[in-house]
Motif scaffolding. Structure first.
Motif, PDB file in Angstrom:
ATOM      1  N   ALA A 152      77.280  79.061 -58.576  1.00  0.00           N
ATOM      2  CA  ALA A 152      78.053  78.472 -57.923  1.00  0.00           C
ATOM      3  C   ALA A 152      77.976  78.222 -56.354  1.00  0.00           C
ATOM      4  CB  ALA A 152      79.717  78.481 -58.253  1.00  0.00           C
ATOM      5  N   VAL A 153      78.372  77.067 -55.651  1.00  0.00           N
ATOM      6  CA  VAL A 153      78.602  76.767 -54.481  1.00  0.00           C
ATOM      7  C   VAL A 153      80.012  77.162 -53.565  1.00  0.00           C
ATOM      8  CG1 VAL A 153      78.690  74.985 -52.266  1.00  0.00           C
ATOM      9  CG2 VAL A 153      77.737  74.624 -53.988  1.00  0.00           C
ATOM     10  N   ARG A 154      79.650  78.470 -53.028  1.00  0.00           N
ATOM     11  CA  ARG A 154      80.597  79.520 -52.676  1.00  0.00           C
ATOM     12  C   ARG A 154      81.461  78.526 -51.009  1.00  0.00           C
ATOM     13  NH1 ARG A 154      78.694  82.139 -56.900  1.00  0.00           N
ATOM     14  NH2 ARG A 154      78.837  83.986 -56.544  1.00  0.00           N
ATOM     15  N   ASP A 155      82.953  79.117 -51.484  1.00  0.00           N
ATOM     16  CA  ASP A 155      83.627  78.368 -50.452  1.00  0.00           C
ATOM     17  C   ASP A 155      83.907  78.864 -48.912  1.00  0.00           C
ATOM     18  OD1 ASP A 155      86.061  77.458 -48.852  1.00  0.00           O
ATOM     19  OD2 ASP A 155      87.387  77.857 -50.941  1.00  0.00           O
ATOM     20  N   ALA A 156      83.475  78.665 -48.196  1.00  0.00           N
ATOM     21  CA  ALA A 156      83.541  78.904 -46.743  1.00  0.00           C
ATOM     22  C   ALA A 156      84.823  80.051 -46.092  1.00  0.00           C
ATOM     23  CB  ALA A 156      83.114  78.888 -46.061  1.00  0.00           C
ATOM     24  N   ALA A 157      85.817  78.996 -46.672  1.00  0.00           N
ATOM     25  CA  ALA A 157      86.906  79.736 -46.431  1.00  0.00           C
ATOM     26  C   ALA A 157      87.579  80.632 -46.860  1.00  0.00           C
ATOM     27  CB  ALA A 157      88.398  78.271 -46.470  1.00  0.00           C
ATOM     28  N   ASP A 158      86.502  81.767 -48.202  1.00  0.00           N
ATOM     29  CA  ASP A 158      87.258  82.722 -48.868  1.00  0.00           C
ATOM     30  C   ASP A 158      86.156  83.730 -48.149  1.00  0.00           C
ATOM     31  OD1 ASP A 158      87.600  84.525 -49.994  1.00  0.00           O
ATOM     32  OD2 ASP A 158      87.780  83.483 -52.296  1.00  0.00           O
ATOM     33  N   PRO A 159      86.432  84.468 -46.948  1.00  0.00           N
ATOM     34  CA  PRO A 159      85.822  84.832 -46.837  1.00  0.00           C
ATOM     35  C   PRO A 159      85.549  86.545 -47.487  1.00  0.00           C
ATOM     36  CG  PRO A 159      87.512  85.692 -45.385  1.00  0.00           C
ATOM     37  CD  PRO A 159      88.006  83.706 -47.027  1.00  0.00           C
ATOM     38  N   GLU A 160      86.516  86.697 -48.517  1.00  0.00           N
ATOM     39  CA  GLU A 160      86.449  88.012 -49.111  1.00  0.00           C
ATOM     40  C   GLU A 160      85.171  87.432 -50.306  1.00  0.00           C
ATOM     41  OE1 GLU A 160      89.914  89.173 -50.665  1.00  0.00           O
ATOM     42  OE2 GLU A 160      91.114  89.812 -48.415  1.00  0.00           O
ATOM     43  N   LEU A 188      78.720  79.224 -35.561  1.00  0.00           N
ATOM     44  CA  LEU A 188      79.450  78.022 -36.318  1.00  0.00           C
ATOM     45  C   LEU A 188      80.500  78.605 -37.402  1.00  0.00           C
ATOM     46  CD1 LEU A 188      77.202  76.279 -35.875  1.00  0.00           C
ATOM     47  CD2 LEU A 188      77.508  75.175 -37.384  1.00  0.00           C
ATOM     48  N   ASP A 189      81.642  78.361 -37.077  1.00  0.00           N
ATOM     49  CA  ASP A 189      83.080  79.373 -37.612  1.00  0.00           C
ATOM     50  C   ASP A 189      83.601  78.506 -38.460  1.00  0.00           C
ATOM     51  OD1 ASP A 189      82.921  82.665 -36.167  1.00  0.00           O
ATOM     52  OD2 ASP A 189      83.014  80.823 -34.528  1.00  0.00           O
ATOM     53  N   ARG A 195      86.369  87.466 -36.172  1.00  0.00           N
ATOM     54  CA  ARG A 195      85.400  89.189 -36.636  1.00  0.00           C
ATOM     55  C   ARG A 195      86.022  89.750 -37.843  1.00  0.00           C
ATOM     56  NH1 ARG A 195      89.201  88.503 -32.130  1.00  0.00           N
ATOM     57  NH2 ARG A 195      88.811  89.352 -30.354  1.00  0.00           N
ATOM     58  N   SER A 196      86.103  88.174 -39.126  1.00  0.00           N
ATOM     59  CA  SER A 196      86.532  88.639 -40.171  1.00  0.00           C
ATOM     60  C   SER A 196      86.103  87.087 -41.143  1.00  0.00           C
ATOM     61  CB  SER A 196      87.704  88.791 -40.928  1.00  0.00           C
ATOM     62  OG  SER A 196      88.934  88.195 -39.973  1.00  0.00           O
ATOM     63  N   ARG A 234      78.057  90.397 -40.246  1.00  0.00           N
ATOM     64  CA  ARG A 234      78.177  91.194 -38.658  1.00  0.00           C
ATOM     65  C   ARG A 234      79.738  90.613 -38.929  1.00  0.00           C
ATOM     66  NH1 ARG A 234      73.904  88.520 -35.902  1.00  0.00           N
ATOM     67  NH2 ARG A 234      74.966  88.984 -34.177  1.00  0.00           N
ATOM     68  N   ASN A 235      80.638  91.975 -38.687  1.00  0.00           N
ATOM     69  CA  ASN A 235      81.962  91.582 -38.477  1.00  0.00           C
ATOM     70  C   ASN A 235      82.124  90.993 -40.224  1.00  0.00           C
ATOM     71  OD1 ASN A 235      82.720  92.348 -35.472  1.00  0.00           O
ATOM     72  ND2 ASN A 235      81.395  90.836 -35.562  1.00  0.00           N
ATOM     73  N   GLY A 236      83.157  89.414 -40.329  1.00  0.00           N
ATOM     74  CA  GLY A 236      82.752  88.827 -41.398  1.00  0.00           C
ATOM     75  C   GLY A 236      81.409  88.803 -42.164  1.00  0.00           C
ATOM     76  N   PRO A 237      81.060  87.476 -43.288  1.00  0.00           N
ATOM     77  CA  PRO A 237      79.972  87.840 -43.507  1.00  0.00           C
ATOM     78  C   PRO A 237      79.170  86.351 -42.562  1.00  0.00           C
ATOM     79  CG  PRO A 237      82.300  87.342 -45.303  1.00  0.00           C
ATOM     80  CD  PRO A 237      82.465  87.705 -43.970  1.00  0.00           C
TER      81      PRO A 237
END
Length: 279
Positions: A152-160, A188-189, A195-196, A234-237
């Motif tokens: 499934a396509v992952r949600d970029a708003a869910d770093p966990e 691109l953030d 940082r996360s 690198r810090n976050g995903p």
């Protein structure tokens, strides 16, 4: 619908204009020709067991078996023409586009059945737009691997979630909240804290290709995009962009900005892949 393609502009790699017969199918995107060469279908990744799967445990991976069975049905015993450029991968296999004697493009046939995802490389980018169109057809119809949460396509708003997907190839969608450019690189953030949050990094070499493709990374700020690549930490995903075909702009509505990205520290993680059953 199976899509045929006249591969114009690329010279055939096969020694014969009539092509070479496929004598073995090794998995969902790899086969062997009658001259002994092994060919990895360029531009796609078929469904496969995870890298840490143990063949001795007897576990069945339905999507991987379906992909292998489909390629066997489509290619085994048929003559195919290889189209290039056809670089060699680290396993000594040619990376090429294969067209059957009746004009069927094997990559497209697997994509529209939902048995593969688009995975281009800097040295194997030919027909990226056509490949992406085939993938979208299957994804919109919910075929094959697009019915599995593993793909499934992952949600970029869910770093966990992306943290759990580290060291795997994924498709990620979200709204880019901020874009930073410095020293010939871009970040691109997808969140408010670099940082996360989930970040896309475009290094200097890739930036040259992105600019050559007519893309300004700043144009992605506030836009919804789909990015495909390997998830590292690198810090976050983070996803590292090596060529412009990894990013698709999906919509044009702007969103609010977020703090600027200024750098990242390296981390590492273990592989965490798997596959759901079709049912």
């Amino acid at each position: 619908m199976l899509i045929g393609l006249l591969l114009c502009g690329l010279l055939p790699v096969a020694a014969s204009a009539d092509g070479l017969r496929v004598t073995a199918v090794l998995d969902g995107d790899t086969l062997e020709l009658e001259d002994g060469r092994r060919v990895r279908l360029a531009g796609i990744d078929a469904a496969k067991p995870p890298r840490n799967a143990n063949p001795a445990d007897g576990r069945i991976w339905p999507l991987a078996e379906a992909a292998s069975a489909a390629l066997t049905d489509l290619a085994l015993g048929h003559r195919v023409v290889l189209h290039g450029p056809a670089p060699t991968d680290r396993h000594g296999r040619l990376l090429a586009h294969l067209v059957r004697e009746d004009g069927l493009w094997l990559q497209s046939a697997l994509l529209v059945r939902g048995l593969a995802r688009v995975h281009t490389r800097p040295d194997a980018r030919a027909y990226a737009a056509e490949l992406l169109a085939g993938e979208e057809t299957a994804r919109n119809a919910g075929r094959g691997l697009w019915r599995s949460r593993v793909y499934a396509v992952r949600d970029a708003a869910d770093p966990e979630e992306l943290f759990r997907d580290r060291d795997s190839f994924q498709l990620v969608e979200g709204v880019v909240l901020a874009v930073s450019k410095s020293g010939g690189e871009s970040w691109l953030d997808f969140g408010t804290d670099w940082r996360s949050d989930v970040t896309v990094h475009i290094g200097r070499a890739a930036m040259r290709e992105v600019i050559r493709a007519g893309i300004d990374p700043l144009s992605y700020e506030g836009r919804r995009v789909r990015v495909r690549g390997w998830i590292t930490l690198r810090n976050g995903p983070m996803i590292e962009i090596t060529h412009p075909d990894q990013i698709e702009r999906l919509e044009r509505e702007p969103a609010s900005a977020a703090p600027q990205h200024t750098g990242a520290d390296d981390e590492s993680g273990d592989d965490d892949e798997g596959e759901d059953d079709l049912e």
